[in-house]
Design a protein around this motif. Structure first.
Motif: not given
Length: 441
Positions: A16, A44-45, A47, A56, A75, A77
């Protein structure tokens, strides 16, 4: 996979934030060096890109190696940066370890800043020694100890941040690709040859030995004596990293015996020196039941850097005659352990060995001194401190042996570097390991 199949390199990073740079490395590996690539996303995000081999999402779907971590993952996030790194590393590490064990990958290169380097270090720790590991990091110009640990990691400084391709970063990434490709080819060829050789012969027994400058004569002679037997010695410099690496290899079942002549790292752990191997030194062999002979080499000293780096309280005590400091060389200053510290070291060793199989461990005490400096007239001669060490060990090992025989304590009058002490100690380990002289093999 056959020997003619190109090796495969894992490329690890946060897609990311660093996809462009990761793809640059991937392209050079495939097009310039003709190796296969598995691109692994630990961002983290999540891709999406066709070049990503392990996503991921698939990593987070794995059971973590640390069973205290939740599964399935919450989650991401909502996770802090540290918790995210821990969660991803605990799942990516076993994936990479499994791929290395099955020879589906033959090397790994990771790109990262502080967080990415920390994550890479966790993953590298799950890979065997000898497996190529290369880290390109913005943190490489400082203390790389937290990233290297006890692994054989090659570290390259990125000079600029890994945040966009430019004429400084690109050559560095090209060099990294060339380096890991070359290491992967060598590793692939070596492991293939070793697999063929293992089918044709029985390997020699392996013995780990610990050494410091002040116990070098003992270890040198021990190697000469061991040369008469069908075995291979591996010497570890007792500098903290050396002790950790040895303990790791013992835990992994690499060694058949241990000649732990030099347990000095325990003194640094107790007093606060710079060469501690951590709190778990001297535990792996007893835990696995590996035959070991343990001595007390260089427990007369704690290690620091240049004299200016010695903590003020110790320098003050040395100035008043309460402690002994000795400048070993311009970069190393050593401090004599006190009677109280030696007694605690004796208790520590005894505690670590109390539950060991008494038939597979012996402790040897050289009453003539524990190092080249702890000799008659030497700068660290202190028979009262030595006796405190020996006495605590003797007392702590009374009735020790985990119900499998008494742990034997052998006391001799020689210094640890005396050839007769070494010869007797090696003979005892050889008998414990059932080593055969070469002329009988």
């Amino acid at each position: 996979m056959t020997d003619s199949t190109p090796p495969c390199v894992a490329v690890l990073g946060t897609c990311d934030t660093k996809l462009e740079e990761l793809l640059f490395v991937r392209t050079h590996l495939t097009e310039a060096h003709h190796v296969r690539v598995k691109l692994i996303d630990v961002g983290r995000t999540a891709t999406t890109h066709p070049a990503i081999s392990i996503t991921q999402a698939s990593i987070l779907a794995m059971n973590p190696s640390d069973h205290s971590l939740p599964h399935p993952i919450p989650d991401v996030r909502g996770l802090s940066r540290n918790d995210l790194i821990t969660a991803l590393a605990a799942r990516a590490g076993p994936i990479l370890g499994s791929l290395a064990a099955t020879h589906d990958i033959h090397g790994i290169v990771a790109l990262g800043g502080s967080g990415g380097s920390a994550l890479a270090a966790e993953v590298f720790a799950k890979l065997p020694l000898g497996f190529p590991k290369l880290l390109v990091s913005t943190m490489a110009a400082g203390d790389v100890g937290p990233f290297v640990r006890d692994a054989d990691v090659t570290v390259t400084y990125s000079v600029v941040d890994i945040a966009g391709l430019n004429d400084i970063l690109c050559p560095i990434l090209e060099n990294a690709a060339a380096a890991v490709a070359g290491m992967a080819r060598a590793y692939h060829a070596r492991t293939h040859a070793e697999a063929q050789a293992d089918q044709q012969k029985t390997r020699r027994k392996r013995i780990a030995i610990t050494m410091f400058g002040v116990t070098t004569p003992a270890v040198t002679h021990a190697r000469e004596v061991l040369a008469k037997y069908d075995c291979t010695p591996y010497v570890f410099h007792a500098t903290g990293a050396g002790g950790r690496a040895m303990e790791r290899l013992i835990s992994e079942g690499f060694f058949d015996g241990v000649l732990d002549l030099t347990t000095t790292e325990l003194a640094d752990e107790l007093v606060g020196g710079v060469l501690s191997a951590g709190p778990h030194r001297l535990e792996a062999a007893a835990r696995r039941g590996v035959p070991q002979v343990v001595s007390v080499g260089a427990l007369d000293m704690v290690n620091f850097g240049p004299r200016d780096s010695v903590p003020e309280k110790w320098k003050a005590m040395a100035g008043s005659g309460e402690r002994k400091l000795y400048e070993h060389n311009p970069s190393v200053t050593i401090m004599r352990t006190t009677r109280e510290e030696c007694a605690q070291l004796g208790r520590t060793i005894a505690e670590k060995l109390r539950d060991a199989d008494g038939e597979k461990v012996e402790v040897w005490l050289p009453r003539g001194g524990v190092s080249a400096m702890d000799v008659e007239g030497g700068p660290f001669e202190d028979r009262a401190a030595d006796e405190a060490l020996f006495g605590a060990l003797r007392s702590g090992l009374v009735n020790a042996g985990g119900g499998k025989g008494q742990v034997k304590v052998v006391e001799r009058r020689e210094n640890i570097n005396d050839p007769t002490f070494v010869e007797a100690l090696v003979a005892s380990l050889a008998e414990m390991m059932h080593l055969e002289p070469k002329d009988r093999v």
